[in-house]
Write a protein that holds these residues in place. Structure first.
Motif, short mmCIF file in Angstrom:
data_model
loop_
_atom_site.label_atom_id
_atom_site.label_comp_id
_atom_site.label_asym_id
_atom_site.label_seq_id
_atom_site.Cartn_x
_atom_site.Cartn_y
_atom_site.Cartn_z
N VAL A 145 8.15 -6.51 7.69
CA VAL A 145 7.31 -5.33 7.55
C VAL A 145 8.18 -4.09 7.34
N ASN A 146 7.75 -3.25 6.41
CA ASN A 146 8.34 -1.93 6.23
C ASN A 146 7.18 -0.95 6.10
N LEU A 147 7.06 0.01 7.02
CA LEU A 147 5.85 0.82 7.10
C LEU A 147 6.17 2.26 7.46
N TYR A 148 5.62 3.19 6.69
CA TYR A 148 5.68 4.60 7.07
C TYR A 148 4.33 4.98 7.64
N SER A 149 4.33 5.60 8.83
CA SER A 149 3.07 5.86 9.51
C SER A 149 2.92 7.33 9.85
N THR A 160 4.26 10.68 -0.76
CA THR A 160 3.70 9.33 -0.72
C THR A 160 4.82 8.32 -0.49
N TYR A 161 4.59 7.41 0.47
CA TYR A 161 5.59 6.42 0.84
C TYR A 161 5.04 5.00 0.58
N PRO A 162 5.84 4.09 0.04
CA PRO A 162 5.39 2.71 -0.16
C PRO A 162 5.55 1.89 1.12
N ASP A 163 4.59 0.99 1.37
CA ASP A 163 4.63 0.08 2.52
C ASP A 163 4.50 -1.36 2.03
N TYR A 164 4.98 -2.33 2.84
CA TYR A 164 4.76 -3.73 2.49
C TYR A 164 4.75 -4.60 3.73
N HIS A 165 4.03 -5.73 3.63
CA HIS A 165 4.06 -6.83 4.59
C HIS A 165 4.26 -8.12 3.80
N ARG A 166 5.16 -8.97 4.27
CA ARG A 166 5.38 -10.29 3.65
C ARG A 166 5.32 -11.34 4.74
N GLN A 167 4.56 -12.41 4.48
CA GLN A 167 4.39 -13.43 5.50
C GLN A 167 4.40 -14.83 4.89
N SER A 217 0.86 -1.18 0.00
CA SER A 217 0.00 0.00 0.00
C SER A 217 0.89 1.23 0.00
N THR A 218 0.28 2.38 0.10
CA THR A 218 1.03 3.63 0.20
C THR A 218 0.44 4.47 1.33
N THR A 219 1.29 5.24 1.97
CA THR A 219 0.87 6.19 3.00
C THR A 219 1.19 7.59 2.51
#
Length: 260
Positions: free
Chosen positions: A122-126, A85-92, A73-75
């Motif tokens: 996880v890599n996340l900008y909040s 705008t920052y890209p985010d990802y989750h991998r499981q 997603s993007t934040t």
């Protein structure tokens, strides 16, 4: 806090709605298989998470499962009339081992218990607000930054299902998940999670009896602990929806007479 900033309510609400959480649950796998049967699944959870799974029953009561998920997603952050705008990802990825009792002439219920372990990155900008009101008339104080996380996910799950009609099976599942962080940082500094255990009840329906079937799931992931007043709490202690639609592929039915 060095990166404390202020944003107006509309920009703040948009940023909050577009953001994610450090812990992102997967939809619990609920294969309804008997001895020698197997399946592959692919589903869409929400609008930005793809999930895939596999199940196999090598013996009369042994069940093996696997799950993989990718969420991107993007934040968006707006400050001083500049939008970034920052890209985010989750991998499981996770593996499970379980015990099942298939439906029989004595009982129409399929019952199973599964335990498993998974790995996540996880890599996340909040953008996290201190005042939980999108209509507050003044600029809202907020803190923004990067989360980086790696964790192991240990879970136990019980589920049961029964036929509702020809080609339709419905059931319920409850899963408890313990999140064990091996890395959790916010802008490079170690962070203590506000919650580690989640209770995840779901309802599911499986439609069809051929090689390709449909699957729908509806549920929640509920944290067991919150820290009131902590603006970072929603990232490590989120309430998440578990809503997905997908397809099941049954390779064991490919050469069975009458499979469709």
């Amino acid at each position: 806090m060095k990166n404390l900033r202020y944003a107006y309510p509309l920009a703040g609400a948009l940023a909050l709605l577009s953001s994610c959480a450090v812990y992102a649950p997967t939809v619990p796998a609920t294969p309804l298989l008997a001895r020698g049967q197997g399946q592959l699944t692919a589903s869409l959870r929400g609008l930005n998470a793809l999930e895939a799974g596999a199940g196999w029953a090598p013996t009369s009561h042994l069940l093996l499962t696997a799950e993989a998920a990718l969420q991107s997603s993007t934040t968006t952050e707006t400050a001083n009339n500049v939008t970034t705008t920052y890209p985010d990802y989750h991998r499981q990825l996770s593996l499970g081992l379980g015990y099942y009792r298939a439906a029989s002439d004595r009982s129409p219920w399929y019952r199973a218990a599964v335990a498993g372990v998974g790995l996540a990155s996880v890599n996340l900008y909040s953008v996290d607000f201190f005042v939980p009101s999108a209509f507050f008339p003044f600029p809202l104080p907020y803190v923004s930054g990067f989360y980086e996380a790696r964790y192991r996910r240990y879970y136990g799950q019980l589920y049961a299902a029964r036929p509702l009609g020809p080609g339709v099976q419905a059931g319920a599942s409850v899963r408890g998940t313990w999140v064990d962080y091996t890395q959790l940082t916010f802008d490079g500094q170690a962070l203590r999670p506000t919650n580690r255990f989640f209770l995840e009840p779901t309802l599911f329906m499986q439609v069809g009896h051929g090689v390709v079937q449909g699957l729908g799931t509806l549920g929640l992931s509920l944290p067991t602990r919150h820290e009131a007043g902590n603006p970072l709490d929603k990232r490590t202690s989120p309430v998440s929806g578990l809503v997905s639609v997908g397809v099941i592929f049954r390779p064991d039915l490919l050469f069975r007479r009458g499979a469709q």
